[in-house]
Design an enzyme around this catalytic site. Structure first.
Site, PDB file in Angstrom:
ATOM      1  N   LYS A 249      37.528  37.494  29.537  1.00 50.24           N
ATOM      2  CA  LYS A 249      37.290  37.507  30.985  1.00 50.24           C
ATOM      3  C   LYS A 249      36.276  38.602  31.318  1.00 50.24           C
ATOM      4  CE  LYS A 249      39.869  37.554  35.382  1.00 50.24           C
ATOM      5  NZ  LYS A 249      41.187  37.738  36.028  1.00 50.24           N
TER       6      LYS A 249
ATOM      7  N   SER B 147      42.433  34.037  39.509  1.00 48.82           N
ATOM      8  CA  SER B 147      41.056  34.407  39.289  1.00 48.82           C
ATOM      9  C   SER B 147      40.545  34.134  37.867  1.00 48.82           C
ATOM     10  CB  SER B 147      40.879  35.901  39.585  1.00 48.82           C
ATOM     11  OG  SER B 147      41.559  36.687  38.637  1.00 48.82           O
TER      12      SER B 147
ATOM     13  N   SER C  96      46.942  35.519  38.703  1.00 47.20           N
ATOM     14  CA  SER C  96      45.616  35.144  38.191  1.00 47.20           C
ATOM     15  C   SER C  96      45.578  34.688  36.736  1.00 47.20           C
ATOM     16  CB  SER C  96      44.642  36.307  38.358  1.00 47.20           C
ATOM     17  OG  SER C  96      44.225  36.406  39.685  1.00 47.20           O
TER      18      SER C  96
END
Lengths: 492, 95
Positions: free
Chosen positions: A77, A155, A179
């Site tokens: 990420k 997210s 998330s």
């Protein structure tokens, strides 16, 4: 079978036997990534680094010194600082930033021999539930049932999309209010948020420090157990990381939950709940019962107040954490007109660098922390947070081992469908997941079925603090019983 | 609690985010909506409850008060938009 479709456990076993090499696995993933531009999951690709790491892993495997993650190609990420590799938190304000240091979590993975394929799309500063606030554009869900493009959730949307589309074997995610778990549910994969303090936050771009935790996003519960074990460590560089031994989580997947008590919280049964979600929840409950667990109705009375408490606490912490983006030390700096001074530089830089949702949350946070409102909002929210945590402590004290809930209120929705909605409507996506962050507990999302349209749905299991091993074992039983094997049909 | 245009302007200033005057009414109404959602917290009886400071009961670790890191100004300055002679450079702040 294409090598990129392997699970971590399958790849590990094949690597150990010498049936495949890490270079072969890595090349298979790199070629899939090249062909998957339409998903917009990988936003910074690092093929040279990947192949160099893969060659080193192959040498290590041949020498016989190979931890489980050795040679496994991963996506990271964009929130994790990776030395010398762009790290932007999907924000324009960090354009061009290349850290001089590595986050502890990724360092732990590289020390174990894992391979970095590149950085993954996400909502800007991890603020969002649909991956529509990134400076890179939307990440796209590989699942598709009509002409619409669907959100992979957020997210950690790029991480979810990449794992579900087999662009990598697994990915790192972070979870502040859901998330990891919400995008995992939207894409039919597994995602676990460990207990607060289990994983070091050092080198992870901060959103809300009292809530943020990193975790793995994987194709199976076993993979989550393997990868989580490598990510966890006590870290002197994060004063909230806990000095507790990390058990062998994979060894704890016994498949036996006989006599365990599973709580079903009545407050999670919302008015107007989606019928498909309700049925999935009932089916999951029956599966755990069939496996020999005892089902207990429980009450978590302050659940209703979790979302408003979260949307005070998280923006408050964000407004403080994001104060560092001022155009002085890194990233974007606005061009100044004649006569403009340093205050103009701050205000222009932040207006240009932060997207609308980040600006909104920074301002809400600023407001709830400002003189005159601190007690009414921020302190009250922290008191309600204490009550939410107490709700969980009380049910665990009654002997509950794990709690089963839906992971999300719906299946993945279309990109752009929420564009004109009130921001609060988007916040409702987190309704089943935020309580876990507020209480610091471990939670895992397990894919359990498809809705009427053919989109994946997930169930969430919540565990006792520090009992990730036991939680993963419950998740493993649920996964085996549900037998979720569907994959998105390739259109990209 | 509803936020008026003056409050929105003040919040934007405190947050050091430039918001054009024309956008303030929309911002005020957005922030008001979010705050209305938070008003629910007023229903909760929080008498005698301490605000949470740490989600896991822990005592922060102590260590010797010694320098453990540093000595690489070039790395620290590497990503600066403007760095000169070993310092971060900003627009003039002292007349």
């Amino acid at each position: 079978m294409s090598l990129n479709k392997l699970t971590i456990a399958e790849a590990r076993d094949a690597l150990a036997k010498g049936d495949v090499t890490s270079v072969e696995l890595t090349e298979a993933c790199l070629s899939q990534i090249e062909g998957a531009g339409a998903l917009n999951a990988f936003v910074h690709k690092t093929p040279e680094i990947a192949l160099e790491m893969a060659r080193a892993a192959d040498t290590r495997i041949k020498s016989g010194d190979a931890p489980a993650m050795c040679g496994i190609p991963l996506g990271v990420k964009d929130l994790f600082a990776t030395k010398g590799v762009a790290t932007q938190a999907a924000s324009k304000i960090l354009e061009g930033f290349k850290p001089e240091y590595e986050s502890t979590v990724t360092q732990n993975l590289w020390d174990a021999g894992a391979v970095m394929l590149g950085k993954l799309n996400m909502d800007e500063f991890a603020m969002g539930s649909s991956n529509e606030s990134a400076c890179y554009g939307n990440a796209v869900n590989p699942w598709k049932v009509d002409e619409r493009q669907l959100t992979p959730g957020g997210s950690s949307g790029g991480s979810a999309s990449a794992v579900a589309a087999d662009l990598c074997l697994a990915a790192t995610g972070t979870d502040t209010g859901g998330s990891i778990r919400q995008p995992a549910a939207f894409t039919g994969i597994v995602g676990i948020k460990p207990t607060y303090g289990r994983v070091s936050r050092w080198g992870v771009v901060a959103f809300a420090s009292s809530l943020d935790q990193a975790g793995p996003m994987t194709k199976s519960v076993r993979d989550a157990a393997i990868m989580l074990g490598t990510m966890c460590s006590h870290d002197p560089k994060d004063s909230t990381s806990t000095d507790l031994p990390v058990p062998d989580f994979e060894a704890m997947l016994t498949g036996d939950i006989r006599g365990k008590k599973i709580g079903i919280p009545k407050e999670y049964r919302m008015d107007g709940m989606d019928a498909g979600i309700e049925k999935l929840w009932a089916d999951g409950t029956a599966m755990l019962k069939d496996a020999g667990a005892e089902i207990v109705d429980i009450s978590l009375p302050h659940t209703k107040y979790a979302l408003p408490a979260y949307y005070v606490v998280a923006p408050a912490e964000a407004s403080s954490n994001l104060a560092r983006y001022d155009g002085v030390r890194y990233g974007h700096r606005a061009k100044l007109a004649a006569g403009e001074g340093i205050d103009d530089m701050y205000a222009k830089t932040r207006a240009e660098g932060f997207g609308p949702e980040v600006q909104r949350r920074v301002m809400i946070g600023t407001y709830v922390l400002s003189a005159g409102f601190y007690d009414a909002y921020y302190n009250r929210a922290r008191k309600v947070r204490a009550l939410i945590k107490r709700d969980f402590e009380e049910v665990f004290a009654q002997g509950i081992d794990a709690i089963l809930t839906p992971a999300t209120p719906s299946a993945a929705f279309g990109l752009g469908e929420m564009a004109n909605a009130d921001p609060v409507a988007m916040y409702l996506n987190d309704v089943f997941t935020v309580t876990v962050n507020l209480a610091g507990l471990p939670g895992i999302s397990v894919p359990c079925g498809l809705d009427a349209a053919g989109l994946p749905l997930g169930l969430q299991l919540i565990g006792r603090p520090w009992e990730e091993g036991d939680l993963l074992n419950h998740a493993h039983v649920l996964e085996q019983a549900a037998g979720f094997a569907a994959k998105p049909e390739k259109w990209w | 609690m509803s936020i008026d245009i003056d409050t929105a302007r003040k919040v934007a200033h405190l947050a050091r985010i430039r918001v054009p005057e024309d956008n303030l009414p929309a911002l005020a109404s957005e922030l008001s909506n979010i705050l209305t959602f938070m008003e629910q917290l007023g229903e909760v009886d929080v008498d005698g409850i301490e605000p949470m400071t740490s989600v896991t009961p822990m005592r922060l670790k102590r260590r010797e008060d010694v320098v453990t890191d540093g000595g690489y100004p070039e790395k620290v300055l590497k990503n600066a938009p403007d760095a000169r002679e070993g310092f971060f450079a900003v627009p003039k702040v002292v007349e």
